[in-house]
Motif scaffolding. Structure first.
Motif, PDB file in Angstrom:
ATOM      1  N   GLY A  19    -100.377 -85.154 -73.930  1.00 11.08           N
ATOM      2  CA  GLY A  19    -100.379 -84.020 -74.848  1.00 11.08           C
ATOM      3  C   GLY A  19    -101.740 -83.363 -74.949  1.00 11.08           C
ATOM      4  N   ARG A  20    -102.785 -84.172 -75.051  1.00 10.19           N
ATOM      5  CA  ARG A  20    -104.144 -83.605 -75.120  1.00 10.19           C
ATOM      6  C   ARG A  20    -104.502 -82.926 -73.807  1.00 10.19           C
ATOM      7  NH1 ARG A  20    -103.649 -81.874 -78.318  1.00 10.19           N
ATOM      8  NH2 ARG A  20    -101.854 -82.954 -78.990  1.00 10.19           N
ATOM      9  N   ALA A  21    -104.168 -83.539 -72.672  1.00  6.09           N
ATOM     10  CA  ALA A  21    -104.473 -82.955 -71.361  1.00  6.09           C
ATOM     11  C   ALA A  21    -103.748 -81.621 -71.160  1.00  6.09           C
ATOM     12  CB  ALA A  21    -104.093 -83.930 -70.250  1.00  6.09           C
ATOM     13  N   ASP A  22    -102.554 -81.498 -71.752  1.00  6.69           N
ATOM     14  CA  ASP A  22    -101.759 -80.278 -71.619  1.00  6.69           C
ATOM     15  C   ASP A  22    -102.007 -79.282 -72.751  1.00  6.69           C
ATOM     16  OD1 ASP A  22    -100.720 -81.460 -69.372  1.00  6.69           O
ATOM     17  OD2 ASP A  22     -98.750 -81.903 -70.250  1.00  6.69           O
ATOM     18  N   ALA A  23    -102.994 -79.570 -73.606  1.00  5.78           N
ATOM     19  CA  ALA A  23    -103.322 -78.710 -74.750  1.00  5.78           C
ATOM     20  C   ALA A  23    -102.129 -78.496 -75.680  1.00  5.78           C
ATOM     21  CB  ALA A  23    -103.906 -77.375 -74.285  1.00  5.78           C
ATOM     22  N   ALA A  24    -101.349 -79.559 -75.879  1.00  4.54           N
ATOM     23  CA  ALA A  24    -100.191 -79.495 -76.771  1.00  4.54           C
ATOM     24  C   ALA A  24    -100.638 -79.394 -78.226  1.00  4.54           C
ATOM     25  CB  ALA A  24     -99.329 -80.749 -76.603  1.00  4.54           C
ATOM     26  N   GLN A  25     -99.772 -78.863 -79.044  1.00  2.00           N
ATOM     27  CA  GLN A  25     -99.972 -78.907 -80.485  1.00  2.00           C
ATOM     28  C   GLN A  25     -99.967 -80.379 -80.919  1.00  2.00           C
ATOM     29  OE1 GLN A  25    -100.516 -76.140 -82.535  1.00  2.00           O
ATOM     30  NE2 GLN A  25    -100.723 -75.184 -80.520  1.00  2.00           N
ATOM     31  N   PRO A  26    -100.494 -80.718 -82.098  1.00  2.00           N
ATOM     32  CA  PRO A  26    -100.496 -82.116 -82.548  1.00  2.00           C
ATOM     33  C   PRO A  26     -99.072 -82.700 -82.567  1.00  2.00           C
ATOM     34  CG  PRO A  26    -101.930 -80.805 -83.931  1.00  2.00           C
ATOM     35  CD  PRO A  26    -101.190 -79.842 -83.048  1.00  2.00           C
ATOM     36  N   LEU A  27     -98.966 -83.927 -82.080  1.00  2.00           N
ATOM     37  CA  LEU A  27     -97.671 -84.570 -81.869  1.00  2.00           C
ATOM     38  C   LEU A  27     -97.422 -85.723 -82.843  1.00  2.00           C
ATOM     39  CD1 LEU A  27     -97.827 -84.908 -77.968  1.00  2.00           C
ATOM     40  CD2 LEU A  27     -96.710 -83.090 -79.295  1.00  2.00           C
ATOM     41  N   ALA A  28     -96.149 -85.980 -83.073  1.00  2.00           N
ATOM     42  CA  ALA A  28     -95.696 -87.217 -83.698  1.00  2.00           C
ATOM     43  C   ALA A  28     -94.861 -87.935 -82.649  1.00  2.00           C
ATOM     44  CB  ALA A  28     -94.858 -86.942 -84.936  1.00  2.00           C
ATOM     45  N   VAL A  29     -95.057 -89.250 -82.536  1.00  2.00           N
ATOM     46  CA  VAL A  29     -94.353 -90.058 -81.540  1.00  2.00           C
ATOM     47  C   VAL A  29     -93.724 -91.252 -82.250  1.00  2.00           C
ATOM     48  CG1 VAL A  29     -94.541 -91.341 -79.374  1.00  2.00           C
ATOM     49  CG2 VAL A  29     -96.091 -89.421 -79.818  1.00  2.00           C
ATOM     50  N   VAL A  30     -92.437 -91.466 -82.001  1.00  2.00           N
ATOM     51  CA  VAL A  30     -91.718 -92.602 -82.569  1.00  2.00           C
ATOM     52  C   VAL A  30     -91.064 -93.371 -81.427  1.00  2.00           C
ATOM     53  CG1 VAL A  30     -89.821 -93.324 -84.064  1.00  2.00           C
ATOM     54  CG2 VAL A  30     -91.254 -91.389 -84.727  1.00  2.00           C
ATOM     55  N   VAL A  31     -91.290 -94.688 -81.390  1.00  2.00           N
ATOM     56  CA  VAL A  31     -90.659 -95.557 -80.394  1.00  2.00           C
ATOM     57  C   VAL A  31     -89.729 -96.503 -81.142  1.00  2.00           C
ATOM     58  CG1 VAL A  31     -91.013 -97.245 -78.562  1.00  2.00           C
ATOM     59  CG2 VAL A  31     -92.673 -95.395 -78.877  1.00  2.00           C
ATOM     60  N   LEU A  32     -88.451 -96.463 -80.776  1.00  2.00           N
ATOM     61  CA  LEU A  32     -87.427 -97.311 -81.389  1.00  2.00           C
ATOM     62  C   LEU A  32     -86.912 -98.318 -80.379  1.00  2.00           C
ATOM     63  CD1 LEU A  32     -85.248 -94.563 -83.162  1.00  2.00           C
ATOM     64  CD2 LEU A  32     -87.203 -95.817 -84.104  1.00  2.00           C
ATOM     65  N   ASP A  33     -86.503 -99.500 -80.862  1.00  2.00           N
ATOM     66  CA  ASP A  33     -85.837-100.455 -79.970  1.00  2.00           C
ATOM     67  C   ASP A  33     -84.370-100.058 -79.824  1.00  2.00           C
ATOM     68  OD1 ASP A  33     -84.424-101.453 -82.221  1.00  2.00           O
ATOM     69  OD2 ASP A  33     -85.626-103.283 -82.333  1.00  2.00           O
ATOM     70  N   ALA A  34     -83.602-100.836 -79.087  1.00  2.00           N
ATOM     71  CA  ALA A  34     -82.208-100.487 -78.797  1.00  2.00           C
ATOM     72  C   ALA A  34     -81.338-100.430 -80.052  1.00  2.00           C
ATOM     73  CB  ALA A  34     -81.617-101.463 -77.786  1.00  2.00           C
ATOM     74  N   GLY A  35     -81.746-101.100 -81.112  1.00  2.00           N
ATOM     75  CA  GLY A  35     -81.015-101.065 -82.372  1.00  2.00           C
ATOM     76  C   GLY A  35     -81.496 -99.972 -83.309  1.00  2.00           C
ATOM     77  N   ALA A  36     -82.350 -99.085 -82.817  1.00  2.00           N
ATOM     78  CA  ALA A  36     -82.934 -97.971 -83.568  1.00  2.00           C
ATOM     79  C   ALA A  36     -83.921 -98.421 -84.642  1.00  2.00           C
ATOM     80  CB  ALA A  36     -81.859 -97.054 -84.145  1.00  2.00           C
ATOM     81  N   HIS A  37     -84.484 -99.610 -84.470  1.00  2.00           N
ATOM     82  CA  HIS A  37     -85.524-100.088 -85.377  1.00  2.00           C
ATOM     83  C   HIS A  37     -86.873 -99.608 -84.863  1.00  2.00           C
ATOM     84  CE1 HIS A  37     -82.252-103.125 -85.640  1.00  2.00           C
ATOM     85  NE2 HIS A  37     -82.413-102.832 -86.923  1.00  2.00           N
ATOM     86  N   PRO A  38     -87.760 -99.147 -85.746  1.00  2.00           N
ATOM     87  CA  PRO A  38     -89.073 -98.697 -85.294  1.00  2.00           C
ATOM     88  C   PRO A  38     -89.894 -99.837 -84.693  1.00  2.00           C
ATOM     89  CG  PRO A  38     -88.649 -98.000 -87.554  1.00  2.00           C
ATOM     90  CD  PRO A  38     -87.565 -98.960 -87.181  1.00  2.00           C
ATOM     91  N   VAL A  39     -90.477 -99.594 -83.541  1.00  2.00           N
ATOM     92  CA  VAL A  39     -91.412-100.533 -82.927  1.00  2.00           C
ATOM     93  C   VAL A  39     -92.831-100.051 -83.218  1.00  2.00           C
ATOM     94  CG1 VAL A  39     -92.185-101.601 -80.771  1.00  2.00           C
ATOM     95  CG2 VAL A  39     -89.752-101.140 -81.133  1.00  2.00           C
ATOM     96  N   ALA A  40     -93.062 -98.742 -83.057  1.00  2.00           N
ATOM     97  CA  ALA A  40     -94.368 -98.155 -83.353  1.00  2.00           C
ATOM     98  C   ALA A  40     -94.206 -96.653 -83.520  1.00  2.00           C
ATOM     99  CB  ALA A  40     -95.354 -98.457 -82.229  1.00  2.00           C
ATOM    100  N   CYS A  41     -95.110 -96.059 -84.293  1.00  2.00           N
ATOM    101  CA  CYS A  41     -95.093 -94.612 -84.462  1.00  2.00           C
ATOM    102  C   CYS A  41     -96.480 -94.132 -84.843  1.00  2.00           C
ATOM    103  CB  CYS A  41     -94.068 -94.180 -85.495  1.00  2.00           C
ATOM    104  SG  CYS A  41     -94.307 -94.895 -87.125  1.00  2.00           S
ATOM    105  N   VAL A  42     -96.755 -92.889 -84.490  1.00  2.00           N
ATOM    106  CA  VAL A  42     -98.017 -92.250 -84.849  1.00  2.00           C
ATOM    107  C   VAL A  42     -97.757 -90.770 -85.125  1.00  2.00           C
ATOM    108  CG1 VAL A  42     -99.473 -93.806 -83.488  1.00  2.00           C
ATOM    109  CG2 VAL A  42     -98.692 -91.669 -82.489  1.00  2.00           C
ATOM    110  N   ARG A  43     -98.661 -90.204 -85.914  1.00  2.00           N
ATOM    111  CA  ARG A  43     -98.655 -88.761 -86.145  1.00  2.00           C
ATOM    112  C   ARG A  43    -100.091 -88.310 -86.009  1.00  2.00           C
ATOM    113  NH1 ARG A  43     -99.824 -85.050 -89.812  1.00  2.00           N
ATOM    114  NH2 ARG A  43    -100.517 -86.569 -91.350  1.00  2.00           N
ATOM    115  N   GLU A  44    -100.340 -87.432 -85.037  1.00  2.00           N
ATOM    116  CA  GLU A  44    -101.705 -86.956 -84.827  1.00  2.00           C
ATOM    117  C   GLU A  44    -102.177 -86.125 -86.016  1.00  2.00           C
ATOM    118  OE1 GLU A  44    -102.903 -86.317 -80.326  1.00  2.00           O
ATOM    119  OE2 GLU A  44    -101.199 -85.031 -80.869  1.00  2.00           O
ATOM    120  N   ASP A  45    -103.483 -86.130 -86.215  1.00  2.00           N
ATOM    121  CA  ASP A  45    -104.077 -85.269 -87.225  1.00  2.00           C
ATOM    122  C   ASP A  45    -103.639 -83.835 -86.967  1.00  2.00           C
ATOM    123  OD1 ASP A  45    -105.432 -87.505 -88.137  1.00  2.00           O
ATOM    124  OD2 ASP A  45    -107.320 -86.971 -87.157  1.00  2.00           O
ATOM    125  N   GLY A  46    -103.213 -83.173 -88.011  1.00  2.00           N
ATOM    126  CA  GLY A  46    -102.808 -81.776 -87.886  1.00  2.00           C
ATOM    127  C   GLY A  46    -101.339 -81.566 -87.570  1.00  2.00           C
TER     128      GLY A  46
END
Length: 143
Positions: A19-46
């Motif tokens: 995202g940074r290399a492509d000059a994307a707007q600030p991103l939120a990323v959510v990774v879920l396991d197969a049961g839709a339980h959160p494994v990890a997530c982040v929200r960039e500043d902005g």
């Protein structure tokens, strides 16, 4: 095989780097396991207020419908009433925009999904795929 925290961190770190290399707007990323339980997530500043919720809806929607959200959005175009109903009955756990991508082990079994929101659907999806591949995993929908 189940999705590990280490794999989720690689997915997130690589997706954000792309995202940074492509000059994307600030991103939120959510990774879920197969049961839709959160494994990890982040929200960039902005990243705007709803980005986390949209990213989660992309990931959970991909899992729940068994397809990447790009495919689901295409299906929704020809059957909007059904997909509006799905969004309603799942309490908004489906976002009809690219950026929700199934995560597969190399043998093909779905082990989770990543959802990204913040830029265009195409950019969100490209970042998700880059992260999945960097983690040594595969991606794609069940067609």
């Amino acid at each position: 095989m189940s999705l590990t925290l280490a794999q989720a961190r690689v997915i997130i770190d690589t997706a954000l780097a792309k995202g940074r290399a492509d000059a994307a707007q600030p991103l939120a990323v959510v990774v879920l396991d197969a049961g839709a339980h959160p494994v990890a997530c982040v929200r960039e500043d902005g990243a705007s207020l709803f980005r986390f919720d949209i990213a989660k809806a992309k990931a959970s929607g991909a899992l729940g419908m068994g397809a990447d959200t790009r495919v689901i959005a295409g299906r929704a175009a020809s059957n909007p009433v059904f997909f509006q109903s799905v969004v309603a009955v799942t309490g908004g756990q489906l976002a009809l925009s690219p950026g929700g991508v199934l995560i597969r082990e190399m043998e093909g079994a779905v082990i989770g999904a990543v959802g990204i929101s913040g830029d265009t659907g195409d950019c969100d999806e490209a970042c998700a795929i880059a992260g999945i591949l960097a983690a040594g995993l595969s991606h794609g929908d069940v067609t």
